[in-house]
Design a protein around this motif. Structure first.
Motif, PDB file in Angstrom:
ATOM      1  N   ALA A   1      23.807  -7.547   4.410  1.00 40.08           N
ATOM      2  CA  ALA A   1      22.712  -6.463   4.023  1.00 40.08           C
ATOM      3  C   ALA A   1      23.359  -5.267   3.875  1.00 40.08           C
ATOM      4  N   LEU A   2      24.252  -4.711   4.603  1.00 39.44           N
ATOM      5  CA  LEU A   2      25.077  -3.557   4.302  1.00 39.44           C
ATOM      6  C   LEU A   2      25.817  -3.711   2.978  1.00 39.44           C
ATOM      7  N   GLY A   3      26.484  -4.924   2.833  1.00 36.92           N
ATOM      8  CA  GLY A   3      27.013  -5.080   1.508  1.00 36.92           C
ATOM      9  C   GLY A   3      26.400  -5.111   0.420  1.00 36.92           C
ATOM     10  N   ALA A   4      25.310  -5.395   0.481  1.00 32.69           N
ATOM     11  CA  ALA A   4      24.369  -5.758  -0.514  1.00 32.69           C
ATOM     12  C   ALA A   4      23.679  -4.254  -1.008  1.00 32.69           C
ATOM     13  N   ASN A   5      23.257  -3.545  -0.014  1.00 34.33           N
ATOM     14  CA  ASN A   5      23.060  -2.054  -0.265  1.00 34.33           C
ATOM     15  C   ASN A   5      24.029  -1.314  -0.982  1.00 34.33           C
ATOM     16  N   ALA A   6      25.282  -1.569  -0.595  1.00 28.71           N
ATOM     17  CA  ALA A   6      26.408  -0.802  -1.427  1.00 28.71           C
ATOM     18  C   ALA A   6      26.488  -1.262  -2.776  1.00 28.71           C
ATOM     19  N   ALA A   7      26.298  -2.628  -2.660  1.00 28.96           N
ATOM     20  CA  ALA A   7      26.500  -3.256  -4.111  1.00 28.96           C
ATOM     21  C   ALA A   7      25.133  -2.597  -5.077  1.00 28.96           C
ATOM     22  N   ALA A   8      24.000  -2.478  -4.582  1.00 28.03           N
ATOM     23  CA  ALA A   8      22.870  -2.023  -5.301  1.00 28.03           C
ATOM     24  C   ALA A   8      23.079  -0.499  -5.908  1.00 28.03           C
ATOM     25  N   ALA A   9      23.663   0.218  -4.714  1.00 30.05           N
ATOM     26  CA  ALA A   9      23.968   1.524  -5.174  1.00 30.05           C
ATOM     27  C   ALA A   9      25.262   1.823  -6.009  1.00 30.05           C
ATOM     28  N   ALA A  10      26.002   0.792  -5.948  1.00 26.19           N
ATOM     29  CA  ALA A  10      26.967   0.786  -7.071  1.00 26.19           C
ATOM     30  C   ALA A  10      26.774   0.406  -8.258  1.00 26.19           C
ATOM     31  N   ASP A  11      25.891  -0.528  -8.613  1.00 21.84           N
ATOM     32  CA  ASP A  11      25.223  -0.814  -9.841  1.00 21.84           C
ATOM     33  C   ASP A  11      24.405   0.249 -10.234  1.00 21.84           C
ATOM     34  N   LEU A  12      23.723   1.149  -9.623  1.00 23.49           N
ATOM     35  CA  LEU A  12      23.040   2.280 -10.103  1.00 23.49           C
ATOM     36  C   LEU A  12      23.829   3.388 -10.533  1.00 23.49           C
ATOM     37  N   GLU A  13      24.974   3.759  -9.610  1.00 24.01           N
ATOM     38  CA  GLU A  13      26.087   4.641 -10.081  1.00 24.01           C
ATOM     39  C   GLU A  13      26.562   4.461 -11.382  1.00 24.01           C
ATOM     40  N   ALA A  14      26.789   3.128 -11.588  1.00 27.85           N
ATOM     41  CA  ALA A  14      27.457   2.747 -13.039  1.00 27.85           C
ATOM     42  C   ALA A  14      26.513   2.992 -13.914  1.00 27.85           C
ATOM     43  N   LEU A  15      25.238   3.257 -13.828  1.00 24.45           N
ATOM     44  CA  LEU A  15      24.468   3.497 -14.868  1.00 24.45           C
ATOM     45  C   LEU A  15      24.034   4.861 -15.312  1.00 24.45           C
ATOM     46  N   LYS A  16      24.808   5.848 -14.594  1.00 18.22           N
ATOM     47  CA  LYS A  16      24.445   7.144 -14.529  1.00 18.22           C
ATOM     48  C   LYS A  16      24.881   7.851 -15.779  1.00 18.22           C
ATOM     49  N   GLN A  17      24.300   7.934 -16.761  1.00 14.29           N
ATOM     50  CA  GLN A  17      24.615   8.220 -17.996  1.00 14.29           C
ATOM     51  C   GLN A  17      23.252   9.305 -18.561  1.00 14.29           C
ATOM     52  N   GLY A  18      23.673  10.252 -19.622  1.00 14.08           N
ATOM     53  CA  GLY A  18      22.630  11.181 -19.973  1.00 14.08           C
ATOM     54  C   GLY A  18      21.906  11.880 -18.915  1.00 14.08           C
ATOM     55  N   ASP A  19      20.673  12.104 -19.090  1.00 16.53           N
ATOM     56  CA  ASP A  19      20.027  12.948 -17.882  1.00 16.53           C
ATOM     57  C   ASP A  19      20.224  12.248 -16.480  1.00 16.53           C
ATOM     58  N   MET A  20      20.508  10.904 -16.588  1.00 17.94           N
ATOM     59  CA  MET A  20      20.630   9.997 -15.264  1.00 17.94           C
ATOM     60  C   MET A  20      21.846  10.484 -14.544  1.00 17.94           C
TER      61      MET A  20
END
Length: 179
Positions: A11-30
């Motif tokens: 579960a902790l690994g999944a949360n870290a992976a999900a956060a990493a996925d969102l971090e990778a999408l941080k472009q523009g206003d994001m």
């Protein structure tokens, strides 16, 4: 006991992976988006709909939510609100919803007039006049947008105005929907 440890690690690994996925999408206003490695539990504090009935964010559990705190006097809110309306029109439904909450002294007639002036037709009127929800969630300035995962936890937060109907914002929301 061993299975509990294994489940917790996964579960902790999944949360870290999900956060990493969102971090990778941080472009523009994001780029302003603060993503939590471990999503935060939300308070169960009511806000009101246009008819004065109490609503709670927990009423929407199972959906990804974009909760936007704004006020009628806030110039960046005025600029941002049409993009939230377009996002709701395009992506809103059974899996995703924009909840825009006028917080502070925003009488419902003024909120309705504001929404009409900026051309908002897809967002219901919600208020948090006493700022109970906003304060409990640590909202200090406006606008603030909070992304909530399907489990009803705060996954990310963006302080300030953003183009929520831009491709990079939609990519972040689609990543949350895919979880």
């Amino acid at each position: 006991m061993r299975s509990l440890v294994l489940y917790t690690a996964l579960a902790l690994g999944a949360n870290a992976a999900a956060a990493a996925d969102l971090e990778a999408l941080k472009q523009g206003d994001m780029r302003k988006l603060v993503v939590y490695e471990a999503p935060l539990d939300l308070p169960d504090v009511p806000f009101l709909d246009a008819g004065g009935a109490e609503q709670r964010l927990s009423d929407h559990k199972g959906k990804v939510l974009l909760v936007n705190f704004w006020a009628v006097w806030c110039a960046p809110c005025r600029a941002e609100m049409p993009s939230l309306d377009r996002l709701q029109a395009e992506m809103g439904g059974e899996d995703f919803e924009v909840i825009a909450i006028a917080t502070g002294r925003n009488p419902p007639p003024k909120v309705a007039r504001f929404l009409e002036e900026v051309g908002v037709t897809n967002l219901p009127l919600y208020t948090d006049a006493q700022q109970k929800l906003a304060r409990t969630m640590g909202i200090a300035g406006l606008p603030v947008s909070v992304l909530i995962d399907r489990e009803g936890r705060e996954a990310a937060r963006l302080i300030g105005e953003a183009a929520w109907d831009a491709p990079e914002a939609k990519a972040v929301i689609e990543a949350l929907l895919a979880e």
